[in-house]
Design an enzyme around this catalytic site. Structure first.
Site, PDB file in Angstrom:
ATOM      1  N   GLN B 126       0.838  -1.188   0.000  1.00  0.00           N
ATOM      2  CA  GLN B 126       0.000   0.000   0.000  1.00  0.00           C
ATOM      3  C   GLN B 126       0.881   1.249   0.000  1.00  0.00           C
ATOM      4  OE1 GLN B 126      -1.202   1.646   3.807  1.00  0.00           O
ATOM      5  NE2 GLN B 126      -3.307   1.119   3.320  1.00  0.00           N
ATOM      6  N   GLY B 127       0.729   2.099  -0.998  1.00  0.00           N
ATOM      7  CA  GLY B 127       1.527   3.319  -1.052  1.00  0.00           C
ATOM      8  C   GLY B 127       0.705   4.531  -0.670  1.00  0.00           C
ATOM      9  N   TYR B 128       0.551   4.757   0.626  1.00  0.00           N
ATOM     10  CA  TYR B 128      -0.243   5.899   1.101  1.00  0.00           C
ATOM     11  C   TYR B 128       0.660   6.958   1.749  1.00  0.00           C
ATOM     12  CZ  TYR B 128      -4.816   3.491   0.544  1.00  0.00           C
ATOM     13  OH  TYR B 128      -5.940   2.872   0.070  1.00  0.00           O
ATOM     14  N   SER B 129       1.199   6.620   2.941  1.00  0.00           N
ATOM     15  CA  SER B 129       1.936   7.616   3.727  1.00  0.00           C
ATOM     16  C   SER B 129       3.190   8.082   2.999  1.00  0.00           C
ATOM     17  CB  SER B 129       2.364   7.022   5.062  1.00  0.00           C
ATOM     18  OG  SER B 129       1.238   6.699   5.826  1.00  0.00           O
ATOM     19  N   SER B 161       4.634  -1.634   4.218  1.00  0.00           N
ATOM     20  CA  SER B 161       4.991  -3.000   4.614  1.00  0.00           C
ATOM     21  C   SER B 161       4.912  -3.909   3.398  1.00  0.00           C
ATOM     22  CB  SER B 161       4.083  -3.497   5.745  1.00  0.00           C
ATOM     23  OG  SER B 161       2.766  -3.091   5.539  1.00  0.00           O
ATOM     24  N   GLU B 244      -9.201  -1.151   7.351  1.00  0.00           N
ATOM     25  CA  GLU B 244      -7.927  -1.320   8.038  1.00  0.00           C
ATOM     26  C   GLU B 244      -8.109  -1.111   9.537  1.00  0.00           C
ATOM     27  OE1 GLU B 244      -3.414   0.026   7.263  1.00  0.00           O
ATOM     28  OE2 GLU B 244      -4.762   1.697   7.583  1.00  0.00           O
TER      29      GLU B 244
END
Lengths: 361, 397
Positions: B126-129, B161, B244
């Protein structure tokens, strides 16, 4: 699988809350608290009229025949209203003792009168649940009781007493029995008077239900004290949140400051899970007896801890006004304070919780 | 309140129990891992076939295709916990991307990605932050500049992660630099093998790298890989952030951890006395047990609310905050009860539980912070739950 309150139960609770708002607003509570001669007869009559006195009494004896969950929902509404006068002992524990341990004759004699609100019964089980202090404790011999009981509910006005002796046996004592004397114990919470009752070879009738009945009274008491705190603490949060939305400082309502907002969030985050715990403990009392004692203990101890946190935090959100008599928030603060100590403080109850599940001896 | 199960549900429980008993060989050795091994893939395929994983995902997309039945889902969870059997994969692809695609993905995206993701053949990160966009996620700056049919993506992500093991990334990028903060973001999918991506492990206090930093230098991705429409990425991502948060406060996992703690305190001795016989430690244990119970019953209440379609309200809003803190406190008590032994971490004759209590204590602090910090959770509870006003926005600080 349904973990929720039925529409009927909710309706009963809301209807009780409305009745309490009518007959026992804060001004009525203040008068009761300020005048030892005020016995709250008008409030009790209205509650009897509502059916509260017969809540858990079987229909054949003139009651509503509800389970402990119904009583817990009522206790929540009473705590929310800081309602003055008898309930825990008189309307729940005493009839429960008769229901569980009384003979047919005893039930037939007393339950209809209790249900009708004609007889108020005091309950003296503190020594057996919370421990004996200051030489308290009652012994039974040859149909007579001797000794003293502390923290007896509604001791000054009771017409009848349910008394636990040191061996765990339960007895029924008439208020006018020979050798019985009573005196007030004034606590922080003036909405629910307590007292000391001394027995000197006082005639008593045994309730033959034995240890099981006393444990059931303890579990029911723990659960209802937790429910009372649940109601009182929710009101303290509601009042704090309302105040935080109105009170302005530094050109803003204080509820827009995270320091204040987070206090409110922490209170509700702690209280909301207690609601489920209290519901479950009350449900277990009637429907999952194997889990009843442990869940009652945890409901009592945990809700007491959460209640203390909310009582002080909600007061702090109100700033200086929070500690004034004028605002009256202290009635809820003290209600929660009494619930915490009655029938054992959290540390004692947790020690019992470990023993109940066999983790410790 | 009526917690009894119908005979049909009891029969379903027996069915799950029977399956787990019959297949003990498949999972006894442990099959988990962030990059699924063959045994784990086989287990997952078996679970989907039985309807114990991907239960409500339509058959057409590789799921089992059952009607949603929260009670059965719960029975499955309970029985798997009881048997100590690994559940179906719960990676970010399955728990976050798949629901997103089902909600807003194109037919082509659903067909192409959901099946392989469910089966564990495609692993996602997951590429969010970003380094500059944590709690204020919508301020993210990784930019995607239009170039013909493609976007050219540049920037960096953090707290990613499984980035090192992942085949694919679902990523939030800024496609409309002139739009308002929340309206300029797109949700886009691309392979981690695309030229211009560098993954650097991010070692944490546990000593291992549970997270990564990911750097994008002129990464070319077709515009067709956007999910849910250009500029709609914030709303697409928000729809799944709640999944989540629900996952992070799972009361079943917390209850299992409490049981381990109770076992530890019953079996470990100091000076010949069981840890649980120390009154202070026992008191702390009982405090935690009450909290675990309260969260478990809170979970049952949420379950009922979702079965009847009623809003969960406050009972749902508090789960992440309370659940993550509780897990952390359970690990803390285990360490304290173990005393000096509680500090051991590397393998050796005196190490207890492979050092997992210390590992949990440190890792769980990360979970209190991640997925919306405790402080952000309190803002959400106060603003959405209690209707307290938002902090006034300042022009600049």
């Amino acid at each position: 699988m349904d973990f929720s309150i039925t529409p009927d139960q909710r309706l009963m609770q809301e209807s009780l809350a409305r009745t309490l708002a009518d007959v026992s607003g804060l001004e009525r509570v203040r008068r009761f608290a300020g005048d030892p001669a005020d016995k709250g007869a008008d409030v009790y009559a209205a509650l009897a009229d509502f059916g509260l006195t017969g809540l858990i009494i079987p229909e054949e004896y003139g009651g509503l025949g509800l389970g402990l969950l119904g009583a817990a929902l009522a206790a929540e509404a009473l705590g929310a209203a800081v309602a003055p006068g008898p309930f825990l002992g008189a309307c729940v524990l005493a009839p429960l003792a008769l229901r569980l341990a009384g003979s047919k004759a005893q039930q037939g004699e007393w339950l209809p009168k209790i249900a009708a609100g004609q007889v108020v019964a005091g309950v003296a089980i503190a020594e057996q649940v919370a421990g004996a202090r200051d030489g308290a404790g009652v012994t039974a011999s040859g149909g007579k009781l001797t000794g003293k009981a502390l923290f007896v509910t509604d001791a000054l006005i009771a017409d009848l007493f349910i008394v636990a002796d040191q061996a765990g046996g339960l007895h029924l004592v008439r208020g006018d029995a020979a050798g019985l004397t009573r005196s007030a114990m004034i606590s922080i919470d003036l909405t629910r008077p307590l007292g000391e009752v001394v027995f000197a070879a006082t005639p008593a009738e045994p309730l033959d239900g034995g240890d099981g009945a006393l444990a059931a009274l303890r579990d029911a008491g723990w659960t209802l004290l937790a429910a009372d705190t649940l109601g009182a603490a929710q009101v303290m949060i509601d009042k704090a949140v309302d105040y935080a939305k109105e009170r302005r400082q530094f050109g803003r309502v204080i509820g827009s400051f995270q320091a204040v907002k987070h206090m409110c969030a922490e209170m509700i985050a702690e209280l909301e899970p207690c609601r489920s715990l209290v519901w479950y403990a009350a449900y277990a009392f009637d429907d999952a007896p194997d889990e009843a004692s442990l869940t009652a203990a945890h409901a009592k101890a945990h809700t007491s801890e959460v209640g203390r946190f909310i009582a002080r935090t909600a007061t702090e959100v109100h700033g200086g006004m929070g500690i004034t008599d004028l605002l009256g928030l202290h009635f809820w603060f003290k209600r929660i304070g009494l619930n915490r100590q009655l029938l054992g403080g959290p540390e004692r109850v947790r020690r019992l919780a470990a023993q109940i599940q066999g983790l410790t001896a | 309140m009526d917690l009894k199960l119908t005979p049909q549900m009891e029969a379903f429980r027996e069915e799950v129990r029977g399956f787990l008993a019959a297949h003990r060989d498949h999972y006894a050795g442990g099959v988990a891992g962030s990059r699924p091994r063959e045994a784990a893939l086989e287990w997952q395929r078996l679970l989907i076939e039985q309807g114990y994983a991907a239960r409500t995902i339509p058959k057409a997309y590789g799921g089992y295709g059952a009607e949603p039945d929260i009670l059965k889902t719960r029975i499955i969870a309970e029985e798997f916990t009881r048997a100590g059997a690994p559940r179906g994969f719960a990676n970010q692809g399955i728990s976050m991307l798949v629901p997103t695609l089902l909600e807003v993905g194109s037919e082509e995206q659903k067909t192409r990605w959901i099946g392989p993701t469910l089966r564990g053949e495609v692993v996602w990160c997951q590429g969010y932050s970003e380094p500059g966009a944590g709690s204020d996620l919508a301020s993210l700056q990784t930019k995607a500049v239009e170039d013909g049919e493609d976007f050219i993506i540049s920037g960096s992500k953090i707290w990613t992660s499984t980035a090192a093991q992942a085949d694919m990334i679902f990523c939030l990028v800024r496609t409309e630099p002139d739009a308002a903060k929340h309206d300029g973001i797109s949700y886009i999918l691309f392979p981690m093998t695309t030229p211009g991506i560098e993954v650097r492990p991010l070692k944490t206090m546990t000593g291992s790298a549970e997270f990564n930093e990911v750097f994008f230098t002129d990464v070319r991705v077709p515009q067709s890989a956007v999910v849910g429409g250009r500029g709609r990425g914030w709303f697409v991502a928000n729809a799944t952030l709640k999944h989540e948060r629900g996952m992070l406060g799972d009361p079943n996992a917390t209850e299992a951890r409490l049981h381990s703690l109770i076992e530890l305190m019953k079996t470990e001795r100091v000076d010949g006395e069981r840890l649980i016989d120390n009154p202070v430690m026992c008191d702390r244990l009982m405090q935690l047990q009450a909290r675990v119970m309260a969260m478990k019953f809170n979970g049952l209440r949420l379950l009922t609310a979702s079965m009847t379609g009623e809003p969960a309200g406050m009972a749902g809003l508090v789960v992440k905050l309370q659940g993550c803190e509780l897990n952390h406190q359970i690990a803390a008590l285990a360490i304290d009860a173990l005393g000096e032994l509680g500090v051991l971490y590397e393998d050796g004759p005196h190490l207890r539980a492979k050092g997992s209590w210390q590992w949990n204590y440190m890792f769980d602090l990360g979970l209190i912070i991640g997925g919306g910090t405790a402080q952000i959770q309190k803002n959400i509870i106060a603003e959405r739950g209690l209707a307290l006003p938002r902090e006034p926005k300042l022009a600049s600080v």
